[in-house]
Design a protein around this motif. Structure first.
Motif, PDB file in Angstrom:
ATOM      1  N   GLN A 130      -5.084  -1.290  -8.052  1.00 32.74           N
ATOM      2  CA  GLN A 130      -6.340  -1.962  -7.360  1.00 32.74           C
ATOM      3  C   GLN A 130      -6.930  -1.043  -6.928  1.00 32.74           C
ATOM      4  OE1 GLN A 130      -5.883  -5.575  -5.618  1.00 32.74           O
ATOM      5  NE2 GLN A 130      -5.981  -6.355  -7.711  1.00 32.74           N
ATOM      6  N   GLY A 131      -6.059   0.404  -6.371  1.00 40.41           N
ATOM      7  CA  GLY A 131      -6.874   1.169  -5.514  1.00 40.41           C
ATOM      8  C   GLY A 131      -6.015   1.136  -4.072  1.00 40.41           C
ATOM      9  N   GLN A 132      -4.656   0.091  -3.744  1.00 44.17           N
ATOM     10  CA  GLN A 132      -4.174  -0.495  -2.798  1.00 44.17           C
ATOM     11  C   GLN A 132      -3.351   0.600  -1.994  1.00 44.17           C
ATOM     12  OE1 GLN A 132      -6.819  -2.053  -0.385  1.00 44.17           O
ATOM     13  NE2 GLN A 132      -8.099  -2.121  -1.571  1.00 44.17           N
ATOM     14  N   PHE A 133      -3.411   1.571  -2.327  1.00 44.30           N
ATOM     15  CA  PHE A 133      -1.880   2.622  -2.249  1.00 44.30           C
ATOM     16  C   PHE A 133      -1.303   2.530  -0.635  1.00 44.30           C
ATOM     17  CE2 PHE A 133      -5.613   4.861  -4.269  1.00 44.30           C
ATOM     18  CZ  PHE A 133      -4.717   4.636  -5.540  1.00 44.30           C
ATOM     19  N   GLU A 134      -2.258   2.028   0.456  1.00 43.04           N
ATOM     20  CA  GLU A 134      -1.112   1.675   1.497  1.00 43.04           C
ATOM     21  C   GLU A 134      -0.544   0.387   1.676  1.00 43.04           C
ATOM     22  OE1 GLU A 134      -2.838   1.823   6.522  1.00 43.04           O
ATOM     23  OE2 GLU A 134      -3.640   2.705   4.921  1.00 43.04           O
ATOM     24  N   LYS A 135      -1.153  -0.204   0.860  1.00 42.66           N
ATOM     25  CA  LYS A 135      -0.062  -1.572   0.754  1.00 42.66           C
ATOM     26  C   LYS A 135       0.974  -1.615  -0.110  1.00 42.66           C
ATOM     27  CE  LYS A 135      -4.413  -5.055   1.579  1.00 42.66           C
ATOM     28  NZ  LYS A 135      -4.828  -6.596   0.927  1.00 42.66           N
ATOM     29  N   SER A 136       0.299  -0.556  -1.281  1.00 43.54           N
ATOM     30  CA  SER A 136       1.844  -0.560  -1.893  1.00 43.54           C
ATOM     31  C   SER A 136       2.872   0.233  -1.938  1.00 43.54           C
ATOM     32  CB  SER A 136       1.150  -0.023  -3.309  1.00 43.54           C
ATOM     33  OG  SER A 136       2.366   0.567  -4.094  1.00 43.54           O
ATOM     34  N   LEU A 137       2.663   0.973  -0.789  1.00 39.98           N
ATOM     35  CA  LEU A 137       3.247   1.652  -0.119  1.00 39.98           C
ATOM     36  C   LEU A 137       4.441   0.998   0.985  1.00 39.98           C
ATOM     37  CD1 LEU A 137       1.838   5.808  -0.109  1.00 39.98           C
ATOM     38  CD2 LEU A 137       4.221   4.746  -1.309  1.00 39.98           C
ATOM     39  N   GLY A 138       3.893   0.276   1.529  1.00 46.59           N
ATOM     40  CA  GLY A 138       4.068  -0.736   2.359  1.00 46.59           C
ATOM     41  C   GLY A 138       5.050  -1.844   1.953  1.00 46.59           C
ATOM     42  N   ALA A 139       4.716  -2.369   0.966  1.00 50.12           N
ATOM     43  CA  ALA A 139       5.440  -2.480  -0.290  1.00 50.12           C
ATOM     44  C   ALA A 139       7.430  -2.527  -0.200  1.00 50.12           C
ATOM     45  CB  ALA A 139       5.360  -3.543  -1.368  1.00 50.12           C
ATOM     46  N   VAL A 140       7.035  -0.994  -0.441  1.00 48.94           N
ATOM     47  CA  VAL A 140       7.838  -0.091  -0.754  1.00 48.94           C
ATOM     48  C   VAL A 140       8.678  -0.167   0.126  1.00 48.94           C
ATOM     49  CG1 VAL A 140       9.017   1.875  -1.501  1.00 48.94           C
ATOM     50  CG2 VAL A 140       7.015   0.998  -2.584  1.00 48.94           C
ATOM     51  N   ARG A 173      14.066   1.678 -12.353  1.00 46.98           N
ATOM     52  CA  ARG A 173      12.677   0.615 -12.176  1.00 46.98           C
ATOM     53  C   ARG A 173      12.293   0.655 -10.544  1.00 46.98           C
ATOM     54  NH1 ARG A 173      14.180  -5.665 -13.498  1.00 46.98           N
ATOM     55  NH2 ARG A 173      12.394  -5.886 -11.238  1.00 46.98           N
ATOM     56  N   LEU A 174      13.141   0.929  -9.403  1.00 50.81           N
ATOM     57  CA  LEU A 174      13.114   0.936  -8.358  1.00 50.81           C
ATOM     58  C   LEU A 174      11.988   2.278  -7.964  1.00 50.81           C
ATOM     59  CD1 LEU A 174      13.837   0.600  -4.962  1.00 50.81           C
ATOM     60  CD2 LEU A 174      15.314   1.913  -5.222  1.00 50.81           C
ATOM     61  N   HIS A 175      12.465   3.046  -8.236  1.00 51.63           N
ATOM     62  CA  HIS A 175      12.484   4.482  -8.883  1.00 51.63           C
ATOM     63  C   HIS A 175      11.140   4.805  -9.365  1.00 51.63           C
ATOM     64  CE1 HIS A 175      12.052   9.153 -10.157  1.00 51.63           C
ATOM     65  NE2 HIS A 175      12.589   9.086  -8.917  1.00 51.63           N
ATOM     66  N   ALA A 176      11.111   4.052 -10.308  1.00 50.28           N
ATOM     67  CA  ALA A 176       9.078   3.591 -10.496  1.00 50.28           C
ATOM     68  C   ALA A 176       8.282   3.119  -9.737  1.00 50.28           C
ATOM     69  CB  ALA A 176       9.034   2.958 -11.765  1.00 50.28           C
ATOM     70  N   THR A 177       9.030   2.598  -8.540  1.00 48.35           N
ATOM     71  CA  THR A 177       8.674   1.647  -7.940  1.00 48.35           C
ATOM     72  C   THR A 177       7.416   1.882  -6.751  1.00 48.35           C
ATOM     73  OG1 THR A 177       9.250  -0.812  -9.076  1.00 48.35           O
ATOM     74  CG2 THR A 177       7.960  -1.124  -6.786  1.00 48.35           C
ATOM     75  N   MET A 178       8.693   2.560  -6.045  1.00 49.36           N
ATOM     76  CA  MET A 178       8.744   3.761  -5.070  1.00 49.36           C
ATOM     77  C   MET A 178       7.520   4.584  -5.279  1.00 49.36           C
ATOM     78  SD  MET A 178      12.775   4.571  -3.832  1.00 49.36           S
ATOM     79  CE  MET A 178      13.119   4.269  -2.555  1.00 49.36           C
ATOM     80  N   ASN A 179       7.413   5.115  -7.009  1.00 48.51           N
ATOM     81  CA  ASN A 179       6.771   5.911  -7.079  1.00 48.51           C
ATOM     82  C   ASN A 179       5.082   5.613  -7.854  1.00 48.51           C
ATOM     83  OD1 ASN A 179       7.890   8.112  -5.939  1.00 48.51           O
ATOM     84  ND2 ASN A 179       9.814   8.204  -8.092  1.00 48.51           N
ATOM     85  N   LEU A 180       4.871   4.840  -7.595  1.00 47.41           N
ATOM     86  CA  LEU A 180       3.640   4.194  -8.123  1.00 47.41           C
ATOM     87  C   LEU A 180       2.319   5.275  -6.894  1.00 47.41           C
ATOM     88  CD1 LEU A 180       3.962   0.503  -7.673  1.00 47.41           C
ATOM     89  CD2 LEU A 180       3.648   2.051  -9.977  1.00 47.41           C
ATOM     90  N   VAL A 181       2.493   5.826  -6.073  1.00 47.42           N
ATOM     91  CA  VAL A 181       1.483   6.408  -5.120  1.00 47.42           C
ATOM     92  C   VAL A 181       1.805   7.313  -5.642  1.00 47.42           C
ATOM     93  CG1 VAL A 181       0.528   6.267  -3.162  1.00 47.42           C
ATOM     94  CG2 VAL A 181       0.964   4.713  -4.007  1.00 47.42           C
ATOM     95  N   ALA A 182       2.888   7.779  -5.473  1.00 54.44           N
ATOM     96  CA  ALA A 182       3.379   9.311  -4.539  1.00 54.44           C
ATOM     97  C   ALA A 182       4.785   9.961  -5.392  1.00 54.44           C
ATOM     98  CB  ALA A 182       2.667   9.742  -3.726  1.00 54.44           C
ATOM     99  N   ASP A 183       5.279  10.452  -5.249  1.00 55.58           N
ATOM    100  CA  ASP A 183       6.555  11.398  -5.679  1.00 55.58           C
ATOM    101  C   ASP A 183       7.119  11.670  -4.041  1.00 55.58           C
ATOM    102  OD1 ASP A 183       9.244  12.204  -6.192  1.00 55.58           O
ATOM    103  OD2 ASP A 183       8.438  13.611  -7.254  1.00 55.58           O
TER     104      ASP A 183
END
Length: 189
Positions: A130-140, A173-183
């Motif tokens: 949804q483009g909520q990149f900060e929230k996504s990284l906050g979850a990580v 799975r963790l790696h894929a989730t961590m890298n949703l927004v950026a490497d």
């Protein structure tokens, strides 16, 4: 969709007029120019982390801003180093990884990481989509304690191939989730 646009543009030329890979070269050029443009305003490691994924161009600046915020968190350095370590472990994996099987967990730290990942994975994916990149990284960022504990108490490359494969599947799975927004491994010092 820039790659699709470049492929279409390349298809309008007569066969043999362009050498193979021209569209990919142009795509790499566009991202490299964008990287250089952003590097004047943002940390190079942050820009590199985003550009490494070649996200849609309209998302790059928002992702860079989110990664800048993430990089300032106390969890960022540890998670970036863990992400880099996970990437290296996954490169060493032979063949396809098995399906993750929680019943094969033998260590409490494995279970804790699985639970931490399960708690944030769907939300992180939805936020990123949804483009909520900060929230996504906050979850990580919420997985830091479980990630640190995992690497302190679990030997990933166990002798038992089933256990080793399962641990690598968890890390994948963790790696894929961590890298949703950026490497984020590119943030590692």
């Amino acid at each position: 969709d820039l790659p699709a646009l470049l492929d279409f543009a390349a298809s309008t030329f007569q066969p043999g007029a362009l050498h193979t890979g021209t569209a990919e070269e142009v795509l790499a050029y566009v991202y490299e120019r964008y990287r250089n443009q952003l590097a004047g305003d943002y940390a190079r490691s942050v820009v590199d982390a985003v550009i490494a994924l070649q996200p849609p161009l309209q998302e790059v600046t928002a992702r860079v801003k989110a990664v800048t915020t993430f990089a300032a968190l106390p969890e960022a350095e540890s998670l970036a180093a863990a992400n880099k370590r996970i990437g290296n472990l996954l490169k060493k994996a032979e063949g396809d990884l098995p399906e993750l099987d929680p019943s094969l967990f033998t260590e409490a730290a494995e279970k804790a990481l699985y639970e931490a990942l399960s708690a944030i994975e769907a939300r992180a994916r939805a936020d990123a989509a949804q483009g909520q990149f900060e929230k996504s990284l906050g979850a990580v960022a919420q997985t830091r304690a479980a990630v640190d504990d995992f690497f302190t108490h679990v030997m990933v490359m166990a002798d038992d191939p089933a256990v080793r494969g399962n641990r690598l599947a968890l890390l994948s799975r963790l790696h894929a989730t961590m890298n949703l927004v950026a490497d984020i491994s590119r943030l590692a010092q």
